[in-house]
Design a protein around this motif. Structure first.
Motif, short mmCIF file in Angstrom:
data_model
loop_
_atom_site.label_atom_id
_atom_site.label_comp_id
_atom_site.label_asym_id
_atom_site.label_seq_id
_atom_site.Cartn_x
_atom_site.Cartn_y
_atom_site.Cartn_z
N GLN A 1 17.97 21.89 9.93
CA GLN A 1 18.07 22.29 8.53
C GLN A 1 16.70 22.36 7.85
N PHE A 2 16.58 23.25 6.89
CA PHE A 2 15.35 23.35 6.11
C PHE A 2 15.63 22.69 4.76
N CYS A 3 15.03 21.54 4.56
CA CYS A 3 15.27 20.78 3.34
C CYS A 3 14.03 20.87 2.46
N VAL A 4 14.21 21.25 1.21
CA VAL A 4 13.08 21.34 0.29
C VAL A 4 13.21 20.27 -0.78
N LEU A 5 12.15 19.50 -0.94
CA LEU A 5 12.10 18.52 -2.03
C LEU A 5 11.29 19.15 -3.16
N VAL A 6 11.90 19.20 -4.32
CA VAL A 6 11.20 19.82 -5.44
C VAL A 6 11.32 18.90 -6.66
N GLY A 7 10.33 18.99 -7.51
CA GLY A 7 10.35 18.16 -8.71
C GLY A 7 9.00 18.23 -9.38
N PRO A 8 8.90 17.71 -10.59
CA PRO A 8 7.61 17.73 -11.28
C PRO A 8 6.64 16.78 -10.60
N SER A 9 5.35 16.90 -10.92
CA SER A 9 4.40 16.02 -10.26
C SER A 9 4.68 14.57 -10.65
N GLY A 10 4.51 13.69 -9.69
CA GLY A 10 4.76 12.28 -9.93
C GLY A 10 6.22 11.88 -9.78
N CYS A 11 7.05 12.78 -9.24
CA CYS A 11 8.47 12.45 -9.13
C CYS A 11 8.77 11.70 -7.84
N GLY A 12 7.77 11.55 -6.96
CA GLY A 12 7.97 10.78 -5.74
C GLY A 12 8.27 11.63 -4.53
N LYS A 13 8.24 12.95 -4.68
CA LYS A 13 8.61 13.79 -3.54
C LYS A 13 7.61 13.70 -2.40
N SER A 14 6.31 13.70 -2.76
CA SER A 14 5.29 13.58 -1.70
C SER A 14 5.33 12.21 -1.04
N THR A 15 5.54 11.17 -1.86
CA THR A 15 5.63 9.82 -1.32
C THR A 15 6.76 9.73 -0.31
N LEU A 16 7.90 10.35 -0.66
CA LEU A 16 9.05 10.33 0.23
C LEU A 16 8.70 11.00 1.57
N LEU A 17 8.03 12.14 1.46
CA LEU A 17 7.64 12.87 2.68
C LEU A 17 6.70 12.03 3.53
N ARG A 18 5.75 11.38 2.85
CA ARG A 18 4.76 10.58 3.57
C ARG A 18 5.41 9.35 4.21
N MET A 19 6.50 8.90 3.62
CA MET A 19 7.21 7.78 4.26
C MET A 19 7.91 8.25 5.53
N VAL A 20 8.44 9.47 5.49
CA VAL A 20 9.06 10.01 6.70
C VAL A 20 7.98 10.20 7.77
N ALA A 21 6.79 10.62 7.33
CA ALA A 21 5.69 10.84 8.29
C ALA A 21 5.15 9.53 8.84
N GLY A 22 5.34 8.45 8.09
CA GLY A 22 4.78 7.17 8.52
C GLY A 22 3.41 6.92 7.93
N LEU A 23 3.00 7.73 6.98
CA LEU A 23 1.68 7.54 6.37
C LEU A 23 1.75 6.54 5.21
N GLU A 24 2.98 6.26 4.74
CA GLU A 24 3.19 5.21 3.74
C GLU A 24 4.23 4.26 4.32
N THR A 25 4.06 2.98 4.03
CA THR A 25 5.06 2.04 4.52
C THR A 25 6.32 2.17 3.65
N ILE A 26 7.45 1.84 4.23
CA ILE A 26 8.71 1.91 3.50
C ILE A 26 9.00 0.52 2.94
N SER A 27 9.17 0.43 1.60
CA SER A 27 9.35 -0.89 0.97
C SER A 27 10.77 -1.38 1.12
#
Lengths: 347, 282
Positions: free
Chosen positions: A31-57
């Motif tokens: 599936q092609f999933c798109v995360l969209v939202g205004p800046s600072g909504c956490g979409k990039s952070t979520l992606l980076r957690m999937v990538a493993g570049l941010e730890t998951i709290s």
């Protein structure tokens, strides 16, 4: 199989800022999933957690059948395309694409085969020996994609990959990304703040706001039945007209079936039409501005002469004069009612 | 208009040429002096053209040495200086790269403390800490060794700071891309960070090589044996006090020889500088 499953995933930064507040999401295989939202909504952070570049709290993130919370990025079987491409400047295009495979001990002829295949698909064969700085933005973008596809990962992660391109190239690359993803059938998560990109690319569109998922579903569903005021205002261009309805009603606005309580009424500019008759919704407005964009035109008007601004989209270029009084109507299936307190859809 | 242009072009060039002449003339005189015999120089009427003793003087300087105070040939001293300067330059670069890498890319307890301790050593050049440092080197039996000559000069806050600043300009995405590409920290260091830092390394090498080559006080203290002497000290020792006759032609030849390696390093590295400047890449 390579579905991605997020279960109440949270991100709390040291200092207590909660960037992602419990997101649960399921992205099916391919599936092609798109995360969209205004800046600072956490979409990039979520992606980076999937990538493993941010730890998951808190919560769990799984790729395939495996929970990957504690797995290193390299071992998650993902590939990422960055906004600034993050190509290694001192390596040739070929080496950029081959680097990840070499680090994994892939045999040399296999690397060569895969890199040449990716280069052929992305049409960067003539540049294989060049350094990234000798490439244009679009070509760098292709190389960054090539670096991702040679690895044949389970999941592609895109972090606003088209933001650095000019408008024309962006549309072209958007189509290509979609085609490529279809052809490879690889599960993809794509972060963008551009709602047009989001609408056109997504199988599943996820609108995020303030660290939470506002609504997830097929793009057309989000367009037709936004479940919150935020989604209603975010999806669609020009944006939906949102009117706060006092109990006494608004001057210049009449509804066939009156509503009670503090509600917000939403109606899209393209669902309003100019007519002298009465519809489920009829609004009288005074034209304050007009915009002709070619095939269609936008009329900006003040509700009842001095009320909130209403946008009406009309086909063609037959524009009313500024200051003219008009009546616009809409059908009942195109009206959206939201609770003014909770922002949640009522009808 | 054209006239004024020419004048405006000419004036800066004239100033620059004067500057070059002022700097280059003493060097020229030193070179000329190194090609005459001692008698011609000391009677005060040395001509400003090369003399007939070039080969003889340089042969004596490099392979035999002066007849008095320093008994070692200058060739040995040049080798000593070269070993010292190279060890200092390479050692400084290696240790600074690694410490800057640690400070920028790793989160460990007291990271900033470590950084500030390194920073504070800027205030403690060898001249300030010379007595304790000498004591340590002496207690470790490192007097008259290359280790004693170089190790105390290797730790460098300047280079660490420079590399830290450079590393901080490297986009985070490159680190992240490396992580996803399966490169561990050291692989990232050698595969990505080091190739990107090559121009800073070249700049640091030039500066630190000359720093090492020009060391005077520290070698003077640490070396007592003639065969451990560096060329900078040798020049000083060759110019002896009033009564004895200074062999000026040899002293001048030594000075010219002492100038060559730093000049060579600058000339060679300058090409790398320019290359680095043209191909700025991050």
């Amino acid at each position: 199989m390579s579905e991605v499953r997020l279960q109440s995933v949270r991100k709390v930064y040291p200092g207590g800022v909660e960037a992602v507040k419990g997101v649960s999401l399921e992205i099916a295989d391919g599936q092609f999933c798109v995360l969209v939202g205004p800046s600072g909504c956490g979409k990039s952070t979520l992606l980076r957690m999937v990538a493993g570049l941010e730890t998951i709290s808190g919560g769990t993130c799984s790729i395939g059948d495996r929970i990957v919370n504690e797995v290193e990025p390299a071992d998650r079987d993902i590939a990422m395309v960055f906004q600034n491409y993050a190509l290694y400047p001192h390596m040739s295009v070929y080496d950029n694409m081959a680097y990840g495979l070499r680090n994994r001990g892939t045999p040399k002829d296999e690397i060569d085969r895969r890199v040449r295949e990716a280069a052929r698909i992305l049409e960067v064969e003539p540049f294989l020996e060049r350094k990234p700085r000798a490439l244009s933005g679009g070509q760098r973008q292709r190389v960054a994609m090539g670096r991702a596809i040679v690895r044949k990962p389970k999941v592609f992660l895109f972090d606003e990959p088209l933001s650095n391109l000019d408008a024309k190239l962006r549309i072209q690359m958007r189509v290509e990304i979609k085609k490529l993803q279809r052809a490879l059938a690889t599960t993809s998560i794509y972060v963008t703040h551009d709602q047009l990109e989001a609408m056109t690319l997504a199988d599943q569109l996820v609108v995020m706001n303030k660290g939470q998922v506002e609504q997830a579903g097929a793009p057309i569903t989000l367009y037709e039945r936004p479940m919150t005021i935020f989604v209603a205002g975010f999806i669609g261009a020009p944006p939906m007209n949102l009117l706060d309805m006092p109990a006494t009603g608004l001057p210049g606005l009449s509804l066939a079936t009156p509503v009670s309580g503090p509600v917000t009424l939403g109606v899209r500019p393209e669902h309003l039409e100019l007519s002298a008759e009465n519809g489920a919704l009829a609004i009288d407005l005074t034209v304050t501005a007009v915009e002709a964009v070619g095939a269609e035109s936008y009329i900006y008007g003040a509700l009842g002469g001095q009320g909130p601004e209403i946008i009406v989209r009309i086909p063609g270029r037959d524009l009313p004069a500024i200051g003219a009084s008009l009546r616009a109507i809409a059908r009942s299936e195109n009206l959206h009612f939201f609770s003014r307190e909770t922002g949640i859809r009522l009808n | 208009m054209v006239q004024r242009r020419r004048l405006l072009d000419f004036l800066p060039h004239l100033i620059l040429m004067l500057g070059v002449a002022i700097v280059a003339f003493p060097v020229y005189v030193a070179f000329i002096a190194s090609t005459w015999d001692a008698a011609t120089i000391s009677n005060g009427s040395m001509p400003l053209r090369p003399g007939p003793h070039f080969a003889e003087n340089y042969y004596r300087t490099i392979f035999i040495g002066t007849s008095s105070s320093t008994r070692e040939p200058v060739g040995t001293m040049m080798l000593n200086s070269l070993i010292m300067a190279l060890t200092i330059a390479i050692g400084k670069i290696a240790i600074s790269l690694i410490s800057a890498f640690a400070v920028v890319y790793f989160r460990f307890p007291f990271r900033m403390t470590a950084f500030w301790i390194i920073f504070v050593t800027l205030m403690l050049p060898v001249e300030v800490r010379i007595f304790p440092t000498y004591k340590i080197v002496a207690d470790l039996n490192l007097l008259d060794t290359f280790a004693g000559l170089t190790i105390p000069l290797i730790a460098s806050a300047t280079a660490t700071l420079l590399f830290r600043q450079f590393f901080m300009t490297v986009p985070d995405e490159l680190v992240e891309a490396s992580k996803i590409d399966g490169a561990g920290p050291m692989k990232f260091f050698f595969d990505t960070l080091l190739p990107l830092s090559i121009t800073s390394v070249a700049a640091m090498f030039v500066i630190q090589f000359i720093y090492g080559w020009n060391q005077y006080l520290w070698p003077l203290l640490i070396t007592t044996k003639d065969n451990m002497q560096t060329i900078v000290i040798a020049i000083k020792k060759m110019i002896v006090t009033q009564d004895a006759l200074t062999e000026w032609q040899l002293a001048m030849a030594t000075a010219i020889l002492a100038m060559l390696p730093p000049v060579f390093v600058v000339v060679v590295m300058q090409r790398l500088f320019v290359k680095g400047l043209v191909e700025t890449e991050k």
